[in-house]
Design a protein around this motif. Structure first.
Motif, PDB file in Angstrom:
ATOM      1  N   VAL A   1       0.863  -1.186   0.000  1.00 14.67           N
ATOM      2  CA  VAL A   1       0.000   0.000   0.000  1.00 14.67           C
ATOM      3  C   VAL A   1       0.896   1.232   0.000  1.00 14.67           C
ATOM      4  CG1 VAL A   1      -1.940  -1.119   1.178  1.00 14.67           C
ATOM      5  CG2 VAL A   1      -0.125  -0.053   2.524  1.00 14.67           C
ATOM      6  N   ASP A   2       0.288   2.399  -0.194  1.00 12.09           N
ATOM      7  CA  ASP A   2       1.084   3.630  -0.125  1.00 12.09           C
ATOM      8  C   ASP A   2       0.266   4.759   0.469  1.00 12.09           C
ATOM      9  OD1 ASP A   2      -0.515   4.767  -2.149  1.00 12.09           O
ATOM     10  OD2 ASP A   2       0.861   4.121  -3.729  1.00 12.09           O
ATOM     11  N   HIS A   3       0.831   5.977   0.425  1.00 13.99           N
ATOM     12  CA  HIS A   3       0.217   7.104   1.112  1.00 13.99           C
ATOM     13  C   HIS A   3      -1.121   7.531   0.513  1.00 13.99           C
ATOM     14  CE1 HIS A   3       2.442   8.770  -2.308  1.00 13.99           C
ATOM     15  NE2 HIS A   3       1.532   9.733  -2.311  1.00 13.99           N
ATOM     16  N   THR A   4      -1.433   7.079  -0.701  1.00 10.82           N
ATOM     17  CA  THR A   4      -2.706   7.454  -1.324  1.00 10.82           C
ATOM     18  C   THR A   4      -3.872   6.612  -0.829  1.00 10.82           C
ATOM     19  OG1 THR A   4      -2.442   5.941  -3.213  1.00 10.82           O
ATOM     20  CG2 THR A   4      -1.452   8.144  -3.417  1.00 10.82           C
ATOM     21  N   ASP A   5      -3.590   5.504  -0.135  1.00 12.12           N
ATOM     22  CA  ASP A   5      -4.643   4.606   0.341  1.00 12.12           C
ATOM     23  C   ASP A   5      -5.200   5.086   1.679  1.00 12.12           C
ATOM     24  OD1 ASP A   5      -4.588   2.480  -1.702  1.00 12.12           O
ATOM     25  OD2 ASP A   5      -2.546   2.154  -0.970  1.00 12.12           O
ATOM     26  N   SER A   6      -6.496   5.234   1.736  1.00  9.28           N
ATOM     27  CA  SER A   6      -7.150   5.562   3.006  1.00  9.28           C
ATOM     28  C   SER A   6      -7.275   4.298   3.850  1.00  9.28           C
ATOM     29  CB  SER A   6      -8.531   6.153   2.757  1.00  9.28           C
ATOM     30  OG  SER A   6      -9.391   5.175   2.187  1.00  9.28           O
ATOM     31  N   ALA A   7      -7.684   4.471   5.106  1.00  2.58           N
ATOM     32  CA  ALA A   7      -7.874   3.313   5.976  1.00  2.58           C
ATOM     33  C   ALA A   7      -8.956   2.385   5.421  1.00  2.58           C
ATOM     34  CB  ALA A   7      -8.231   3.773   7.385  1.00  2.58           C
ATOM     35  N   SER A   8     -10.024   2.950   4.888  1.00  4.87           N
ATOM     36  CA  SER A   8     -11.102   2.120   4.335  1.00  4.87           C
ATOM     37  C   SER A   8     -10.650   1.401   3.073  1.00  4.87           C
ATOM     38  CB  SER A   8     -12.337   2.968   4.051  1.00  4.87           C
ATOM     39  OG  SER A   8     -12.048   3.990   3.113  1.00  4.87           O
ATOM     40  N   GLU A   9      -9.815   2.052   2.262  1.00  5.14           N
ATOM     41  CA  GLU A   9      -9.286   1.393   1.066  1.00  5.14           C
ATOM     42  C   GLU A   9      -8.333   0.270   1.445  1.00  5.14           C
ATOM     43  OE1 GLU A   9      -9.416   5.014  -2.223  1.00  5.14           O
ATOM     44  OE2 GLU A   9      -7.768   4.915  -0.779  1.00  5.14           O
ATOM     45  N   MET A  10      -7.556   0.484   2.493  1.00  5.02           N
ATOM     46  CA  MET A  10      -6.693  -0.595   2.987  1.00  5.02           C
ATOM     47  C   MET A  10      -7.524  -1.783   3.457  1.00  5.02           C
ATOM     48  SD  MET A  10      -3.700   1.279   5.191  1.00  5.02           S
ATOM     49  CE  MET A  10      -2.525   2.402   4.449  1.00  5.02           C
ATOM     50  N   ALA A  11      -8.601  -1.490   4.160  1.00  2.00           N
ATOM     51  CA  ALA A  11      -9.471  -2.565   4.655  1.00  2.00           C
ATOM     52  C   ALA A  11     -10.089  -3.346   3.501  1.00  2.00           C
ATOM     53  CB  ALA A  11     -10.551  -1.981   5.552  1.00  2.00           C
ATOM     54  N   GLN A  12     -10.523  -2.621   2.462  1.00  2.00           N
ATOM     55  CA  GLN A  12     -11.105  -3.273   1.301  1.00  2.00           C
ATOM     56  C   GLN A  12     -10.097  -4.182   0.618  1.00  2.00           C
ATOM     57  OE1 GLN A  12     -14.337  -3.174   0.123  1.00  2.00           O
ATOM     58  NE2 GLN A  12     -13.642  -4.743  -1.322  1.00  2.00           N
ATOM     59  N   ALA A  13      -8.873  -3.679   0.421  1.00  2.00           N
ATOM     60  CA  ALA A  13      -7.824  -4.477  -0.215  1.00  2.00           C
ATOM     61  C   ALA A  13      -7.422  -5.662   0.655  1.00  2.00           C
ATOM     62  CB  ALA A  13      -6.607  -3.596  -0.508  1.00  2.00           C
ATOM     63  N   GLY A  14      -7.471  -5.456   1.956  1.00  2.00           N
ATOM     64  CA  GLY A  14      -7.043  -6.505   2.872  1.00  2.00           C
ATOM     65  C   GLY A  14      -7.992  -7.685   2.939  1.00  2.00           C
ATOM     66  N   ARG A  15      -9.240  -7.499   2.525  1.00  2.00           N
ATOM     67  CA  ARG A  15     -10.214  -8.592   2.622  1.00  2.00           C
ATOM     68  C   ARG A  15      -9.808  -9.791   1.767  1.00  2.00           C
ATOM     69  NH1 ARG A  15     -14.290  -4.111   2.548  1.00  2.00           N
ATOM     70  NH2 ARG A  15     -14.854  -3.809   4.731  1.00  2.00           N
ATOM     71  N   ASP A  16      -9.264  -9.529   0.589  1.00  2.00           N
ATOM     72  CA  ASP A  16      -8.829 -10.649  -0.260  1.00  2.00           C
ATOM     73  C   ASP A  16      -7.673 -11.401   0.378  1.00  2.00           C
ATOM     74  OD1 ASP A  16     -10.727 -10.237  -2.211  1.00  2.00           O
ATOM     75  OD2 ASP A  16      -9.447  -8.960  -3.439  1.00  2.00           O
ATOM     76  N   VAL A  17      -6.785 -10.666   1.038  1.00  2.00           N
ATOM     77  CA  VAL A  17      -5.661 -11.309   1.727  1.00  2.00           C
ATOM     78  C   VAL A  17      -6.174 -12.164   2.872  1.00  2.00           C
ATOM     79  CG1 VAL A  17      -3.440 -10.955   2.875  1.00  2.00           C
ATOM     80  CG2 VAL A  17      -4.216  -9.334   1.141  1.00  2.00           C
ATOM     81  N   GLU A  18      -7.119 -11.646   3.621  1.00  2.00           N
ATOM     82  CA  GLU A  18      -7.685 -12.384   4.747  1.00  2.00           C
ATOM     83  C   GLU A  18      -8.277 -13.714   4.287  1.00  2.00           C
ATOM     84  OE1 GLU A  18     -10.453  -9.870   6.858  1.00  2.00           O
ATOM     85  OE2 GLU A  18      -9.128  -8.154   6.570  1.00  2.00           O
TER      86      GLU A  18
END
Length: 278
Positions: A234-251
């Protein structure tokens, strides 16, 4: 082919592999795969053997017991599907992934029930013809709520309990009933960001990777033996909610991978870590 999995954990000593495989040979059994590891700090030996053939289980185990150290832990299982209960709250992504894998025989387990403290996921679960139990926790003590859950678990007697985003902290007494049988998916690359809202903590810290961790549950929050982990950038352009959305596939992928390892008897728990034959 009638396959079996033998796992052995004992103090290391000279000739263990020869002794064990010689018993297998003498029973006219065929080894399909063999893995072993010595944990040198504590002089511990771990071995997992897949083999095929017909034999008398009790006589086989008794012979192994007679040639191994007295404190040996010997487990023999057939390569059959485990029975599991999935516990969830409101988030659907991990539960839905497990339900689909179960539907298409890709889980190597039978989901015998889903237990939740909300009704949100009942409609989803019903589409897969799996019993759903809403054990409401509103206005109840944790102990009282868990007692009803325990009654359900006693009914189904699962091999493992899978916490698929079950967002309540379990009591030490509950955890003690199921040692190394409760598997949790945590939305962080542990040991970073334990507890609640790890994606918000990761965003505030400005991390460059986020991840997920599947682990056995013990009395210390998010500190049980780790089974599987993965990360994405991830990088500085990702919000906390965007990180959470991206993280769901990893989970989802981390949880599925961890369950595959556990259900195939590829995971040993030693102290607060795991030895995994992948």
């Amino acid at each position: 082919m009638n396959t079996h999995i033998l796992t052995i954990h004992c103090p290391d000593e000279r000739g263990l592999i020869y002794k064990i495989t010689n018993v297998i040979f003498n029973y006219n059994l065929n080894i399909i795969r063999n893995d072993e590891f010595v944990e040198k700090d504590f002089n511990q030996f771990f071995m997992r053997t897949e083999f095929s053939g017909e034999f008398q289980n009790d006589a086989f185990i008794n012979e192994l017991t007679s040639i191994l150290p007295a404190t040996s832990k010997i487990k023999l299982t057939s390569n059959h599907k485990k029975n599991i209960v999935v516990m969830a709250t409101k988030e659907y992504h991990c539960l839905s992934d497990l339900l689909v894998r179960h539907k298409f025989n890709d889980l190597h387990a039978n989901i015998v029930a889903v237990i939740s403290n909300h009704s949100v996921l009942e409609e989803l679960t019903s589409k897969f013809d799996i019993p759903y139990y809403n054990v409401d926790s509103t206005g109840r003590s944790r102990e009282d709520h868990e007692e009803d859950i325990i009654k359900l678990l006693d009914k189904f007697n699962p091999d493992f309990i899978v916490l698929a985003k079950y967002m309540k902290i379990l009591s030490p007494s509950f955890i003690a009933r199921y040692p190394n049988r409760i598997i949790n998916i945590h939305h962080s690359f542990l040991p970073a960001f334990v507890g609640a809202k790890p994606y918000h903590k990761a965003y505030e810290r400005g991390v460059k990777i986020i991840g997920a961790t599947a682990h056995f549950v013990n009395e210390d929050l998010d500190e049980g033996p780790i089974i599987a982990q993965s990360v994405i950038a991830v990088d500085h352009t990702d919000s906390a909610s965007e990180m959470a959305q991206a993280g769901r596939d990893v989970e989802k992928s981390v949880l599925a991978n961890s369950l595959k390892l556990v259900f195939n008897e590829q995971v040993f728990v030693f102290r607060n870590k795991t030895i995994i034959f992948d």
